[in-house]
Motif scaffolding. Structure first.
Motif, PDB file in Angstrom:
ATOM      1  N   CYS A 135     -11.286   0.983   2.844  1.00  0.00           N
ATOM      2  CA  CYS A 135     -10.050   1.037   3.679  1.00  0.00           C
ATOM      3  C   CYS A 135     -10.424   0.016   4.866  1.00  0.00           C
ATOM      4  CB  CYS A 135      -9.889   2.312   4.021  1.00  0.00           C
ATOM      5  SG  CYS A 135      -8.726   2.680   5.409  1.00  0.00           S
ATOM      6  N   VAL A 178      -5.259  -1.149   5.846  1.00  0.00           N
ATOM      7  CA  VAL A 178      -5.362  -1.724   4.431  1.00  0.00           C
ATOM      8  C   VAL A 178      -6.215  -1.198   3.315  1.00  0.00           C
ATOM      9  CG1 VAL A 178      -4.748  -3.699   2.822  1.00  0.00           C
ATOM     10  CG2 VAL A 178      -4.222  -3.923   5.502  1.00  0.00           C
ATOM     11  N   TYR A 180      -4.165  -8.741   3.959  1.00  0.00           N
ATOM     12  CA  TYR A 180      -2.747  -8.639   3.711  1.00  0.00           C
ATOM     13  C   TYR A 180      -1.736  -8.686   4.714  1.00  0.00           C
ATOM     14  CZ  TYR A 180       1.334  -6.107   1.416  1.00  0.00           C
ATOM     15  OH  TYR A 180       2.628  -5.869   1.271  1.00  0.00           O
ATOM     16  N   TRP A 192      -2.383  -0.775  -0.802  1.00  0.00           N
ATOM     17  CA  TRP A 192      -1.563   0.124   0.271  1.00  0.00           C
ATOM     18  C   TRP A 192      -1.922  -0.256   1.496  1.00  0.00           C
ATOM     19  CZ3 TRP A 192      -3.133   2.959   4.516  1.00  0.00           C
ATOM     20  CH2 TRP A 192      -1.972   3.553   5.162  1.00  0.00           C
ATOM     21  N   ASN A 193      -0.914  -0.444   2.614  1.00  0.00           N
ATOM     22  CA  ASN A 193      -1.051  -0.888   3.976  1.00  0.00           C
ATOM     23  C   ASN A 193      -0.162   0.010   4.739  1.00  0.00           C
ATOM     24  OD1 ASN A 193       0.867  -2.783   5.559  1.00  0.00           O
ATOM     25  ND2 ASN A 193       1.201  -2.785   3.091  1.00  0.00           N
ATOM     26  N   ASN A 247      -3.592  -3.528  11.190  1.00  0.00           N
ATOM     27  CA  ASN A 247      -2.952  -3.156   9.844  1.00  0.00           C
ATOM     28  C   ASN A 247      -4.108  -2.453   9.473  1.00  0.00           C
ATOM     29  OD1 ASN A 247      -0.900  -2.854   8.425  1.00  0.00           O
ATOM     30  ND2 ASN A 247      -1.137  -4.429   7.272  1.00  0.00           N
ATOM     31  N   ASP A 286       1.012  -4.389  11.074  1.00  0.00           N
ATOM     32  CA  ASP A 286       0.463  -5.760  11.621  1.00  0.00           C
ATOM     33  C   ASP A 286       1.108  -6.225  12.695  1.00  0.00           C
ATOM     34  OD1 ASP A 286      -1.395  -7.835  11.237  1.00  0.00           O
ATOM     35  OD2 ASP A 286       0.093  -8.982  10.326  1.00  0.00           O
ATOM     36  N   PRO A 332      -5.015  -6.038  -2.255  1.00  0.00           N
ATOM     37  CA  PRO A 332      -4.351  -4.903  -1.421  1.00  0.00           C
ATOM     38  C   PRO A 332      -3.662  -3.881  -2.387  1.00  0.00           C
ATOM     39  CG  PRO A 332      -3.055  -7.134  -1.311  1.00  0.00           C
ATOM     40  CD  PRO A 332      -4.172  -7.237  -2.223  1.00  0.00           C
ATOM     41  N   TYR A 374      -8.078  -1.733  -0.119  1.00  0.00           N
ATOM     42  CA  TYR A 374      -8.170  -2.893  -1.072  1.00  0.00           C
ATOM     43  C   TYR A 374      -9.151  -2.615  -2.094  1.00  0.00           C
ATOM     44  CZ  TYR A 374      -7.022  -6.337   2.695  1.00  0.00           C
ATOM     45  OH  TYR A 374      -6.594  -7.248   3.773  1.00  0.00           O
TER      46      TYR A 374
END
Length: 299
Positions: free
Chosen positions: A202, A211, A156, A224-225, A209, A229, A222, A213
């Motif tokens: 996670c 994230v 993501y 949340w992140n 980043n 990045d 995805p 998943y």
């Protein structure tokens, strides 16, 4: 000429030995220096609790901890004359070298002065220095098992960094050994935590980043992140104050989640509902300190 070269070589080797001394764990100690033994302030108590909590972290069981106080004249004099600590620098924590009997401090190797609640996270750096000098590095949480799903991970990207395409692919990444990250343990890039039911993960991906998943979607979905990045994050650690921190290769703070405090036990968990949560003990059991709020009820 030969004599000169031999002398130069000897001095060079001597200087290397002096610049990189080796210590046994018992020769080093973290010394917490406060203003009062009978009436410690809030910052002094929090600092001592934080240092004591470090000993429960992996690789730090041999860490020695002691205290000195400026309301005891002999201790105050020793702190000033030997360790170079003044009353205006309290509370302070010093990494000290001990004598041959491994009892009495000889000198301060590193110190952090005026450690308030907002600076408690810096104490972890003292533990890192102890581990390096004592040749007892804190172990990394490195992946051992193969990934549960033989599929490429869709990586993501934050919206402001997206171009025409929203997805790129990365090589499969192996998970950590459990669904949780314990305090004081490192989580490097290209590793993940996986929920017990295997549905969520996670991933701390290349580029820095973090994230969350969902794995039962194709491509992985995805949820949340951390929006970090390309900011240089290479390592994460949950500190003993209950705060998850991401650091760059230069040990600069990139991102953090949670509110600092003095806690004896905390961990980060990837839950079966897709929520990434920091739990910490507050005297009444475990409570939620932070959550990604990425939990979903979708079957």
């Amino acid at each position: 000429m030969k004599l000169f070269l031999r002398a130069a070589l000897f001095l060079g080797l001597l200087s290397l030995a002096w610049c990189a001394p080796g210590y046994r764990p018992g020769q080093l100690m973290l010394l917490v220096i406060g203003a009062s033994a009978s009436h410690p302030g809030v910052d002094q108590q929090a600092l001592l609790q934080r240092v004591q909590a470090l000993r429960s972290s992996p690789g730090l069981s041999g860490l020695k901890v002691a205290t000195m106080h400026f309301d005891r004249p002999r201790e105050a004099s020793f702190a000033r004359q030997v360790l170079g600590v003044s009353a205006g620098q309290l509370p302070c924590v010093c990494l000290v070298e001990l004598d041959a009997a491994e009892v009495r401090p000889l000198r301060s190797l590193y110190s952090w002065a005026s450690v308030t609640g907002a600076r408690l996270a810096e104490v972890d750096k003292m533990a890192d220095q102890w581990a390096q000098l004592a040749n007892a590095p804190v172990p990394l949480m490195t992946p051992q098992a193969p990934p549960p799903v033989q599929q490429q991970v869709s990586v993501y990207q934050a919206p402001e960094q997206q171009a025409a395409a929203n997805w790129t692919t990365a090589a499969p990444v192996a998970p950590l050994e459990s669904d949780r990250l314990l305090a004081g343990v490192n989580m490097p890039v290209n590793t993940w935590l996986r929920s017990p039911n295997g549905r969520y993960g996670c991933l701390f991906q290349q580029g820095g980043n973090l994230v969350v998943y969902r794995f039962d979607r194709s491509p992985y979905q995805p949820m949340w992140n951390s929006m970090t990045d390309s900011r240089g994050g290479v390592n994460m650690r949950l500190s003993n104050d209950g705060v998850l921190r991401m650091f760059s290769g230069a040990h600069q703070l990139v991102w953090e989640a949670g509110d600092p405090g003095a806690f004896s036990h905390c961990y980060l968990r990837m839950q079966d509902d897709g929520n990434l949560v920091i739990y910490r003990e507050n005297g009444n059991g475990m409570s939620v300190a932070w959550a990604s709020n990425s939990n979903q009820s979708t079957p």
